[in-house]
Design a protein around this motif. Sequence first.
Motif, short mmCIF file in Angstrom:
data_model
loop_
_atom_site.label_atom_id
_atom_site.label_comp_id
_atom_site.label_asym_id
_atom_site.label_seq_id
_atom_site.Cartn_x
_atom_site.Cartn_y
_atom_site.Cartn_z
N PHE A 42 -3.91 5.99 -6.31
CA PHE A 42 -5.16 5.12 -6.06
C PHE A 42 -4.77 4.15 -4.86
CE2 PHE A 42 -7.99 1.77 -6.61
CZ PHE A 42 -9.12 2.35 -6.56
N GLY A 43 -3.70 3.43 -5.02
CA GLY A 43 -3.29 2.17 -4.28
C GLY A 43 -2.40 2.69 -2.89
N GLY A 44 -2.36 3.99 -2.72
CA GLY A 44 -1.62 4.26 -1.31
C GLY A 44 -0.28 3.88 -1.62
N GLY A 45 0.41 3.93 -2.59
CA GLY A 45 1.91 3.75 -2.74
C GLY A 45 2.76 4.73 -2.12
N THR A 46 2.05 5.98 -2.30
CA THR A 46 2.86 7.16 -1.73
C THR A 46 2.39 7.76 -0.57
OG1 THR A 46 1.27 8.81 -2.80
CG2 THR A 46 3.26 7.86 -4.28
N ASP A 47 1.46 7.04 0.33
CA ASP A 47 1.11 7.70 1.60
C ASP A 47 1.59 6.75 2.45
OD1 ASP A 47 -0.16 8.48 3.64
OD2 ASP A 47 -2.39 8.14 3.19
N ARG A 48 2.74 6.83 3.02
CA ARG A 48 3.41 5.80 3.74
C ARG A 48 2.58 5.60 5.12
NH1 ARG A 48 5.15 3.12 0.62
NH2 ARG A 48 6.70 2.10 2.22
N ALA A 62 9.23 8.95 -1.67
CA ALA A 62 7.69 8.18 -1.76
C ALA A 62 7.67 8.34 -3.31
CB ALA A 62 6.55 8.85 -1.41
N TRP A 63 7.94 9.22 -4.18
CA TRP A 63 7.75 9.17 -5.42
C TRP A 63 8.95 8.79 -6.40
CZ3 TRP A 63 3.26 9.91 -8.01
CH2 TRP A 63 2.25 10.40 -7.43
N ALA A 64 10.17 9.08 -5.88
CA ALA A 64 11.38 8.75 -6.54
C ALA A 64 11.70 7.36 -6.80
CB ALA A 64 12.58 9.60 -5.98
N VAL A 120 21.37 1.16 -9.28
CA VAL A 120 22.43 2.05 -8.29
C VAL A 120 21.60 3.12 -7.53
CG1 VAL A 120 24.67 3.11 -8.01
CG2 VAL A 120 24.38 1.08 -9.49
N VAL A 121 20.89 3.82 -8.19
CA VAL A 121 20.21 5.11 -7.72
C VAL A 121 19.09 4.47 -6.74
CG1 VAL A 121 18.33 6.85 -8.09
CG2 VAL A 121 20.51 6.45 -9.55
N ALA A 122 18.52 3.48 -6.82
CA ALA A 122 17.57 2.63 -5.99
C ALA A 122 18.05 2.50 -4.60
CB ALA A 122 17.03 1.51 -6.79
N LEU A 123 19.36 2.26 -4.74
CA LEU A 123 19.97 1.87 -3.36
C LEU A 123 19.72 2.79 -2.14
CD1 LEU A 123 23.35 -0.02 -4.00
CD2 LEU A 123 21.44 -0.78 -2.28
N PRO A 124 20.24 4.21 -2.28
CA PRO A 124 19.86 5.01 -1.34
C PRO A 124 18.37 5.32 -1.12
CG PRO A 124 20.83 6.23 -3.21
CD PRO A 124 21.06 4.81 -3.39
N LEU A 125 17.46 5.28 -2.28
CA LEU A 125 16.07 5.57 -2.14
C LEU A 125 15.50 4.38 -1.03
CD1 LEU A 125 15.55 6.73 -5.73
CD2 LEU A 125 15.45 8.19 -3.54
N THR A 126 16.16 3.04 -1.21
CA THR A 126 15.53 2.16 -0.60
C THR A 126 16.05 2.27 0.93
OG1 THR A 126 15.60 0.79 -2.29
CG2 THR A 126 15.58 -0.37 -0.34
N ALA A 127 17.32 2.55 1.05
CA ALA A 127 17.62 2.90 2.57
C ALA A 127 16.69 4.12 3.13
CB ALA A 127 18.92 3.40 2.56
N SER A 128 16.39 4.94 2.32
CA SER A 128 15.56 6.19 2.86
C SER A 128 14.11 5.64 3.34
CB SER A 128 15.46 7.41 1.97
OG SER A 128 14.54 8.09 2.30
#
Length: 643
Positions: A42-48, A62-64, A120-128
């Motif tokens: 609803f908020g558009g958080g997955t629609d970059r 966007a989801w991970a 730790v997993v959030a690090l590569p996802l944030t880079a992506s």
Amino acid sequence: MTRIEQRPVDPPVVVRRAPGVGTLVAATAAVASVVLAVALWFGGGTDREQILGLPDGGAFTAWALPVARALSYVGAVLTVGWTVAAAFLLPGLDRLVGPAGYQLMRRASWTAALWLAATVVALPLTASSLLGNPVDQVTAVTVLSLAMSVSQGQGLVIAAAMIAVVLAATRWAITRTGAAVTALLAVAATLPVVLTGHSAGSGNHAIAVSSVGVHTAAVVLWVGGLAALLTLPGTRDLPRAARRYSTMALWCFVLMGLSGIANTVIRLYRPDELWSTRYGVLVLVKSVVLVALGAFGAAHRRRTLPRLAAGGAGAFRRLAAVEILVLAGIVAVGVAMSRAPSPVTVDPAEPDVYTELLGFPLPAAPTVARLLGQPVPDAYFLLIAVIGGGLYLAGVRRLRRAGRVWPPARTLCFLAGMLVLAAVTCLGFARYAAVTHAHHIAQHLALLVVVPLLVGGGAPGALAGATLRSGPTPDLHGALEWWETLRRSGPARALGHPVTAVAAFVACLYLPYFAPVLSWLMQRHVGHLGMLTAFLLAGGAVTTVLRHRPRRVGGIVLALDTAALLLFALLVRRSDRLRSGEWFDLVRTDWAPVPSVDHRYAAWTAAVAAVVLVAAGLAQLGRPAAAPTDGGPGGASGTDERG
């Protein structure tokens, strides 16, 4: 060393899962997952593509990334809740945590591991997400670059390091003090990520960053504390723990509401955006749920806590289970909102450079009205001033109800310190402190000299020792016992040592202006907050020495600090180029004086501060060692030396 296996075991406390815990965990996970998915959609958080200026890292990222953040929240909430319960809500065995607290500390080690892994997993996802590359194209070099040079990556690395310390402490700590330190560190570990997120990069830095930090701390304490009550091993300690938690939850409710309002005001510029934008609708949903949670809390106080005290735990557990489901939903909405685009009210192609740096546009030439008006409230210092003043007045009132006198001059002195603190950090003066040397040094010296001397003159420590209450039983620490523990702790003793006081005063006086650190600190609001807090602590150390050390020692410290302040004034006056000038060149205004004139004003400010320090310091050194306050035994007399 005492072996853990030899600890006495309380027979009623057995390793037994509370009834329905497995069902509650499954239901909570289901509610959080569904709410997170719906709110993200609803908020558009997955629609970059809806977020202007941000590249697309792919559907998986966007989801991970929100899922990783949600798991991190789960680990943080449970770790905070179980460590807080072990330290503050449950009875202990002399200096050690009790059997139930011991079990909760060990459980917290598993959730801390989950928290660390998700971070730790959030690090590569944030880079992506930031670079717009699919996660399978993110290399170790990219992640390292993110961790070293980008604020979001730095926040994740700092958080991971703090969580690792928490993980180790949950395995080793067996004392109440160790559990308390672990709990406080766990709360602090939730902040680096949120303090380097969207709020840190937006305008209105002061209110944005500080309010997000307050909001996050309040959420994890509220949700975690309730989760700890529902998962206690056994029910014998539940009534007392629930009463203590109820007070903490009330404070969390108030702080969540105030910080949420502050965040909404800076993100939504018009009232109609509450219902005309998707982000605003999520804010409304969260607000309605928060009001419902307030109703839950009122029901607990009026109905379930009395029943729990009478031996009926069923009603409390049922209502608390529903409350934890609602809290899981509100946390999921918060995670989704951190990914959702807030309404854009300015053209992102032509941003205001000064607003990006300062958090507000460049101010006009200073006048008395502008210095005292144009507020730029900072939730951090505003809460210190308001809560500090409120608690002080509550202590004075409690003392008077007991028939004991507290000098009005002390009250006025303390409240004046809180007023000066709020004025130099939250009024228009704070705007000008960010753009000229003279105003910045004036703010600096107000926090280093004026505020600590005024607060110290109010003797808050003496008031605390006279009014705080002990725990209901010897095995359950109250506010007085924790105050005495803090007062006698190693860090507190070190802070009040004369050598520490002089070293901290000199370091805070010289480093920001003669070392290349001010520009780095001012471009990061968290760094700016840390610098101003260091000023307060250094000034507090000097005031402590003047009040509580022998006169000869206090006189030496006063002479050294005054000499350092006068030398600082001379160096600033004669310096054509301070290292701090790098920052002030970035934000120079048309009305700002040339550096030589600006430095002359700053030098005179430092000279005036030296006069204030000498006058107030001599007054402190010349006062009686312990002045009676009510002329009779049992009054506040004799507590002043503990202030």
